[in-house]
Design a protein around this motif. Structure first.
Motif, PDB file in Angstrom:
ATOM      1  N   ARG A 119       3.532   6.085  -2.998  1.00  0.00           N
ATOM      2  CA  ARG A 119       4.656   6.504  -3.443  1.00  0.00           C
ATOM      3  C   ARG A 119       4.754   6.645  -4.999  1.00  0.00           C
ATOM      4  O   ARG A 119       5.130   7.578  -5.577  1.00  0.00           O
ATOM      5  CB  ARG A 119       5.840   5.993  -2.868  1.00  0.00           C
ATOM      6  CG  ARG A 119       6.076   6.021  -1.386  1.00  0.00           C
ATOM      7  CD  ARG A 119       7.408   5.568  -0.645  1.00  0.00           C
ATOM      8  NE  ARG A 119       7.276   5.443   0.666  1.00  0.00           N
ATOM      9  CZ  ARG A 119       8.436   5.271   1.295  1.00  0.00           C
ATOM     10  NH1 ARG A 119       9.476   5.110   0.904  1.00  0.00           N
ATOM     11  NH2 ARG A 119       8.080   5.547   2.855  1.00  0.00           N
ATOM     12  N   ILE A 120       4.293   5.600  -5.662  1.00  0.00           N
ATOM     13  CA  ILE A 120       4.142   5.584  -7.024  1.00  0.00           C
ATOM     14  C   ILE A 120       3.332   6.818  -7.532  1.00  0.00           C
ATOM     15  O   ILE A 120       3.601   7.448  -8.365  1.00  0.00           O
ATOM     16  CB  ILE A 120       3.551   4.409  -7.790  1.00  0.00           C
ATOM     17  CG1 ILE A 120       4.667   3.032  -7.352  1.00  0.00           C
ATOM     18  CG2 ILE A 120       3.231   4.448  -9.217  1.00  0.00           C
ATOM     19  CD1 ILE A 120       4.151   1.708  -7.871  1.00  0.00           C
ATOM     20  N   ALA A 121       1.950   6.851  -6.820  1.00  0.00           N
ATOM     21  CA  ALA A 121       1.043   7.685  -7.219  1.00  0.00           C
ATOM     22  C   ALA A 121       1.581   9.253  -7.069  1.00  0.00           C
ATOM     23  O   ALA A 121       1.220  10.321  -7.722  1.00  0.00           O
ATOM     24  CB  ALA A 121      -0.002   7.561  -6.303  1.00  0.00           C
ATOM     25  N   ALA A 141       0.892  -1.304  -0.022  1.00  0.00           N
ATOM     26  CA  ALA A 141       0.069  -0.092   0.012  1.00  0.00           C
ATOM     27  C   ALA A 141       0.987   1.360  -0.021  1.00  0.00           C
ATOM     28  O   ALA A 141       0.656   2.309  -0.727  1.00  0.00           O
ATOM     29  CB  ALA A 141      -0.900  -0.068   1.285  1.00  0.00           C
ATOM     30  N   GLU A 142       1.809   1.365   0.988  1.00  0.00           N
ATOM     31  CA  GLU A 142       2.757   2.382   0.792  1.00  0.00           C
ATOM     32  C   GLU A 142       3.538   2.623  -0.369  1.00  0.00           C
ATOM     33  O   GLU A 142       3.810   3.591  -0.968  1.00  0.00           O
ATOM     34  CB  GLU A 142       3.919   2.080   1.881  1.00  0.00           C
ATOM     35  CG  GLU A 142       4.575   3.439   1.986  1.00  0.00           C
ATOM     36  CD  GLU A 142       4.174   4.542   2.185  1.00  0.00           C
ATOM     37  OE1 GLU A 142       4.674   5.833   1.906  1.00  0.00           O
ATOM     38  OE2 GLU A 142       3.030   4.891   2.946  1.00  0.00           O
ATOM     39  N   PHE A 143       3.943   1.664  -1.135  1.00  0.00           N
ATOM     40  CA  PHE A 143       4.726   1.555  -2.362  1.00  0.00           C
ATOM     41  C   PHE A 143       3.694   2.150  -3.382  1.00  0.00           C
ATOM     42  O   PHE A 143       4.009   3.038  -4.121  1.00  0.00           O
ATOM     43  CB  PHE A 143       5.109   0.138  -2.993  1.00  0.00           C
ATOM     44  CG  PHE A 143       6.225   0.017  -3.811  1.00  0.00           C
ATOM     45  CD1 PHE A 143       7.373  -0.088  -3.479  1.00  0.00           C
ATOM     46  CD2 PHE A 143       5.839   0.452  -5.081  1.00  0.00           C
ATOM     47  CE1 PHE A 143       8.352   0.055  -4.429  1.00  0.00           C
ATOM     48  CE2 PHE A 143       6.938   0.300  -6.142  1.00  0.00           C
ATOM     49  CZ  PHE A 143       8.276   0.075  -5.667  1.00  0.00           C
ATOM     50  N   THR A 155       9.324  -7.756  -9.896  1.00  0.00           N
ATOM     51  CA  THR A 155       9.834  -8.789  -9.979  1.00  0.00           C
ATOM     52  C   THR A 155       9.729  -9.648  -8.854  1.00  0.00           C
ATOM     53  O   THR A 155       9.511  -9.706  -7.798  1.00  0.00           O
ATOM     54  CB  THR A 155      11.464  -8.571 -10.227  1.00  0.00           C
ATOM     55  OG1 THR A 155      11.943  -9.927 -10.814  1.00  0.00           O
ATOM     56  CG2 THR A 155      12.148  -8.212  -9.072  1.00  0.00           C
ATOM     57  N   PHE A 156       9.507 -11.372  -9.348  1.00  0.00           N
ATOM     58  CA  PHE A 156       9.291 -12.137  -8.428  1.00  0.00           C
ATOM     59  C   PHE A 156       8.121 -11.774  -7.537  1.00  0.00           C
ATOM     60  O   PHE A 156       8.020 -12.249  -6.655  1.00  0.00           O
ATOM     61  CB  PHE A 156      10.501 -12.561  -7.786  1.00  0.00           C
ATOM     62  CG  PHE A 156      11.535 -13.086  -8.639  1.00  0.00           C
ATOM     63  CD1 PHE A 156      11.434 -14.045  -9.503  1.00  0.00           C
ATOM     64  CD2 PHE A 156      12.847 -12.270  -8.677  1.00  0.00           C
ATOM     65  CE1 PHE A 156      12.373 -14.541 -10.370  1.00  0.00           C
ATOM     66  CE2 PHE A 156      13.875 -12.321  -9.598  1.00  0.00           C
ATOM     67  CZ  PHE A 156      13.739 -13.738 -10.457  1.00  0.00           C
ATOM     68  N   GLY A 157       7.092 -11.052  -7.836  1.00  0.00           N
ATOM     69  CA  GLY A 157       5.791 -10.783  -7.078  1.00  0.00           C
ATOM     70  C   GLY A 157       6.142  -9.647  -5.941  1.00  0.00           C
ATOM     71  O   GLY A 157       5.523  -9.398  -5.366  1.00  0.00           O
ATOM     72  N   TYR A 158       7.315  -8.969  -6.027  1.00  0.00           N
ATOM     73  CA  TYR A 158       7.736  -8.087  -5.420  1.00  0.00           C
ATOM     74  C   TYR A 158       8.104  -6.608  -6.100  1.00  0.00           C
ATOM     75  O   TYR A 158       8.576  -6.926  -7.347  1.00  0.00           O
ATOM     76  CB  TYR A 158       8.842  -8.265  -4.333  1.00  0.00           C
ATOM     77  CG  TYR A 158       8.659  -9.404  -3.364  1.00  0.00           C
ATOM     78  CD1 TYR A 158       7.598  -9.391  -2.248  1.00  0.00           C
ATOM     79  CD2 TYR A 158       9.131 -10.630  -3.793  1.00  0.00           C
ATOM     80  CE1 TYR A 158       7.496 -10.591  -1.508  1.00  0.00           C
ATOM     81  CE2 TYR A 158       9.012 -11.641  -2.797  1.00  0.00           C
ATOM     82  CZ  TYR A 158       8.144 -11.771  -1.695  1.00  0.00           C
ATOM     83  OH  TYR A 158       7.866 -12.775  -0.868  1.00  0.00           O
ATOM     84  N   ARG A 159       7.929  -5.645  -5.363  1.00  0.00           N
ATOM     85  CA  ARG A 159       8.440  -4.266  -6.226  1.00  0.00           C
ATOM     86  C   ARG A 159       9.677  -3.616  -5.535  1.00  0.00           C
ATOM     87  O   ARG A 159       9.820  -3.750  -4.451  1.00  0.00           O
ATOM     88  CB  ARG A 159       6.991  -3.230  -5.954  1.00  0.00           C
ATOM     89  CG  ARG A 159       5.925  -3.559  -6.790  1.00  0.00           C
ATOM     90  CD  ARG A 159       4.733  -2.919  -6.871  1.00  0.00           C
ATOM     91  NE  ARG A 159       3.563  -3.202  -7.607  1.00  0.00           N
ATOM     92  CZ  ARG A 159       2.748  -2.376  -7.651  1.00  0.00           C
ATOM     93  NH1 ARG A 159       2.764  -1.150  -7.083  1.00  0.00           N
ATOM     94  NH2 ARG A 159       1.729  -2.622  -8.315  1.00  0.00           N
ATOM     95  N   TYR A 160      10.342  -3.130  -6.301  1.00  0.00           N
ATOM     96  CA  TYR A 160      11.422  -2.429  -5.939  1.00  0.00           C
ATOM     97  C   TYR A 160      11.630  -1.241  -6.783  1.00  0.00           C
ATOM     98  O   TYR A 160      11.451  -0.944  -7.644  1.00  0.00           O
ATOM     99  CB  TYR A 160      12.924  -3.010  -6.313  1.00  0.00           C
ATOM    100  CG  TYR A 160      12.938  -4.536  -5.997  1.00  0.00           C
ATOM    101  CD1 TYR A 160      13.803  -4.894  -4.854  1.00  0.00           C
ATOM    102  CD2 TYR A 160      12.307  -5.740  -6.454  1.00  0.00           C
ATOM    103  CE1 TYR A 160      13.814  -5.980  -4.239  1.00  0.00           C
ATOM    104  CE2 TYR A 160      12.076  -7.006  -5.829  1.00  0.00           C
ATOM    105  CZ  TYR A 160      13.106  -7.093  -4.914  1.00  0.00           C
ATOM    106  OH  TYR A 160      13.235  -8.426  -4.306  1.00  0.00           O
TER     107      TYR A 160
END
Length: 102
Positions: free
Chosen positions: A65-67, A60-62, A77-82
């Protein structure tokens, strides 16, 4: 070595290829070279420290931050965001520092 004020180096390769190892070796050879600390939605691995290795944040925090345009770049990648915080890059370049992004 030539003066490379405000220089951004990018190290890119698939996961698990040793990017962090290469960067740490280069940083030993170039003591003034800073590095970015990415945000990730995955959990810390053994020995990893939040703020040193990654900033571990929720999905949710990620998204928030994108927005807000917080990241210079991000990937899933591999189900996680970086993602790399823009402010780290901007600050280093503004201060005429050399920084590496992994």
């Amino acid at each position: 070595m030539n003066d490379m004020s405000g220089t951004l180096f990018i190290i890119s390769a698939p996961s698990g290829t040793g990017k962090s190892t290469v960067v740490e070796r280069v940083r030993q050879m170039m003591p003034g070279l800073g590095k970015t600390v990415s945000c990730t939605t995955r959990r810390p691995r053994a020995g990893e420290i939040c703020g040193r290795d990654y900033f571990f944040i929720s999905e949710a925090e990620f998204e928030k931050r994108i927005a807000k345009g917080y990241f210079a770049e991000w990937v899933e990648t591999f189900g996680y965001r970086y993602g790399t915080p823009k402010e780290q890059i901007d600050k280093a370049i503004e201060d005429n520092k050399k920084i590496v992004l992994v």
